[in-house]
Design a protein around this motif. Structure first.
Motif, short mmCIF file in Angstrom:
data_model
loop_
_atom_site.label_atom_id
_atom_site.label_comp_id
_atom_site.label_asym_id
_atom_site.label_seq_id
_atom_site.Cartn_x
_atom_site.Cartn_y
_atom_site.Cartn_z
N LEU A 162 -34.63 -102.08 50.24
CA LEU A 162 -33.98 -103.26 50.43
C LEU A 162 -34.51 -104.48 49.01
O LEU A 162 -33.84 -105.01 48.47
CB LEU A 162 -34.23 -104.07 51.61
CG LEU A 162 -33.71 -105.54 51.72
CD1 LEU A 162 -32.19 -105.28 51.79
CD2 LEU A 162 -34.07 -106.03 53.16
N ALA A 163 -35.80 -104.33 48.67
CA ALA A 163 -36.23 -105.04 47.73
C ALA A 163 -35.85 -104.50 46.57
O ALA A 163 -35.37 -105.40 45.58
CB ALA A 163 -38.02 -105.13 47.70
N HIS A 164 -35.59 -103.11 46.18
CA HIS A 164 -35.21 -102.71 44.85
C HIS A 164 -33.81 -103.21 44.96
O HIS A 164 -33.35 -103.23 43.73
CB HIS A 164 -35.46 -101.24 44.84
CG HIS A 164 -36.70 -100.89 44.45
ND1 HIS A 164 -37.44 -101.06 43.19
CD2 HIS A 164 -37.78 -99.88 44.94
CE1 HIS A 164 -38.54 -100.69 43.33
NE2 HIS A 164 -38.73 -100.15 44.16
N SER A 192 -27.18 -96.13 56.47
CA SER A 192 -26.11 -97.18 56.08
C SER A 192 -26.69 -97.67 54.64
O SER A 192 -25.73 -97.65 53.79
CB SER A 192 -25.95 -98.06 57.18
OG SER A 192 -25.23 -99.22 56.62
N ASN A 193 -27.99 -98.00 54.61
CA ASN A 193 -28.23 -98.64 53.47
C ASN A 193 -28.61 -97.46 52.25
O ASN A 193 -28.28 -97.87 51.16
CB ASN A 193 -29.67 -99.03 53.54
CG ASN A 193 -29.64 -100.56 54.43
OD1 ASN A 193 -28.55 -100.95 54.57
ND2 ASN A 193 -30.98 -100.93 54.66
N ALA A 197 -26.50 -97.92 48.87
CA ALA A 197 -27.30 -97.77 47.57
C ALA A 197 -26.63 -96.66 46.52
O ALA A 197 -26.63 -96.59 45.41
CB ALA A 197 -28.84 -97.54 47.79
N GLU A 198 -26.37 -95.64 47.24
CA GLU A 198 -25.83 -94.69 46.51
C GLU A 198 -24.34 -94.95 45.75
O GLU A 198 -24.05 -94.61 44.71
CB GLU A 198 -25.58 -93.22 47.26
CG GLU A 198 -26.76 -92.61 47.56
CD GLU A 198 -26.62 -91.76 48.60
OE1 GLU A 198 -27.30 -90.58 48.77
OE2 GLU A 198 -25.42 -91.58 49.54
N SER A 305 -26.82 -108.73 50.20
CA SER A 305 -26.84 -109.02 51.74
C SER A 305 -25.95 -107.95 52.51
O SER A 305 -26.09 -108.07 53.76
CB SER A 305 -26.34 -110.27 51.81
OG SER A 305 -24.73 -110.33 51.46
N SER A 306 -25.35 -107.10 51.66
CA SER A 306 -24.63 -106.16 52.41
C SER A 306 -25.72 -105.06 52.82
O SER A 306 -25.21 -104.11 53.73
CB SER A 306 -23.68 -105.48 51.36
OG SER A 306 -24.24 -104.76 50.36
N ASP A 307 -26.91 -105.04 52.33
CA ASP A 307 -27.95 -103.98 52.81
C ASP A 307 -28.30 -104.52 54.44
O ASP A 307 -28.69 -105.73 54.26
CB ASP A 307 -28.99 -103.92 51.84
CG ASP A 307 -28.67 -103.19 50.63
OD1 ASP A 307 -27.46 -102.47 50.67
OD2 ASP A 307 -29.31 -102.84 49.71
#
Length: 314
Positions: A162-164, A192-193, A197-198, A305-307
């Protein structure tokens, strides 16, 4: 000299990233801009150098790797009394997080770490507080400390991802989420995250960049192939380029570029004119392009924020 020049280029790219993503005040951003200009002048850096001399890793990643390679020993085992007190501080920090008192929560977690520095949960919880305060690099550092203590700590990988992602470091976010999913396959939040990210990495990995832009700072969501295959867009482009006024503006830009003038300002002027004509000619197509690039009317895959934030602090 080439090695020194590449180092200078890496510093310039790092400063450019901090200026864009570092949440700095305007005065600080201006100072970084001056520093970039000074370095570019002193080392005779040109836009072409960004493509021919850039390194495979960012300066920040190189530094992190160097720090990670240092041998660090864990603190001594805490006494039972210290562990009990540290656990109380952790629970107090958790309550403060729920009431959104993030600075106070961070302080509690730090005190818990001072009492028991071998508890991975305390570092991971402090990482959550750092993230809430937009201190994403500090969150990454704390997650790494948690993983150093417990290499199978899935939540630490999730929080680090999440931080990255918040720093637009989507390749690192993917790696973190992949590891989190490996450790906890049934966790829907990690799955989901990882998918988000992908998708971000897919979009930014092939994004078009202006000359001199560091990798990862491309035009968000710009799918050049899809745009070129859009018959409506290509037809509109042909019509606009046949417009005498637009041809004159393009010729002026090219003439200014060949004489060392114009540059980005002229390019932006042309882009603004193109956008205005596109909006007037075919507003429906413009709205379609906005949706493709994550603008109004469609989801924005670049919004951190979508993460999903991992589960509440432990």
């Amino acid at each position: 000299m080439s090695t020194v020049k590449r180092l200078a280029l890496a510093i310039v790219q790092f400063l450019a990233e901090q200026k864009q993503y570092g949440n700095l005040l305007p005065d600080a951003q201006e100072s970084l801009e001056v520093a970039v200009q000074c370095l570019e002048t002193a080392f005779e850096l040109s836009p072409d150098d960004a493509a021919s001399m850039s390194v495979s890793k960012s300066l920040l990643d190189i530094f992190h790797d160097a720090v990670a390679s240092e041998v660090t020993s864990l603190p001594d085992e805490a006494s039972e009394e210290s562990k009990v007190q540290a656990e109380k501080l952790k629970n107090e920090g958790n309550n403060l997080m729920k009431s959104e008192q993030f600075t106070e929560a961070l302080s509690c977690y730090s005190k818990a770490i001072e009492l028991d520095g071998r508890n991975a949960v305390y570092y991971c919880n402090r990482a959550a507080a750092h993230s809430k305060l937009n201190q994403h690099q500090n969150a990454i550092d704390d997650c790494k400390k948690a993983i150093n203590i417990d290499p199978l700590y899935s939540k630490a990988y999730g929080r680090m991802g999440l931080a990255h992602a918040s720093l637009n470091q989507h390749d690192e976010a993917v790696r973190c989420y992949e590891r989190a999913v490996q450790l906890e396959p049934d966790n829907e939040s990690y799955q989901s995250n990882l998918q988000i990210a992908e998708e971000k990495l897919k979009l930014t990995g092939g994004a078009e960049r202006l000359p001199g832009m560091p990798p990862g700072m491309g035009i968000p969501g710009l799918d050049v192939g899809a745009m070129l295959n859009n018959p409506g867009l290509m037809s509109m482009a042909q019509q606009m380029l046949s417009n005498p006024n637009m041809q004159q503006l393009m010729n002026q830009m090219m003439a200014g570029s060949s004489q060392g003038g114009g540059g980005l300002e002229s390019l932006l002027q042309v882009g603004q004119q193109l956008a205005q004509q596109m909006q007037a000619t075919n507003p429906e197509l413009v709205e379609q392009l906005r949706r493709q690039m994550g603008g109004p009317g469609g989801p924005n895959p670049f919004d951190p924020s979508s993460d999903s934030e991992p589960k509440d602090p432990q």
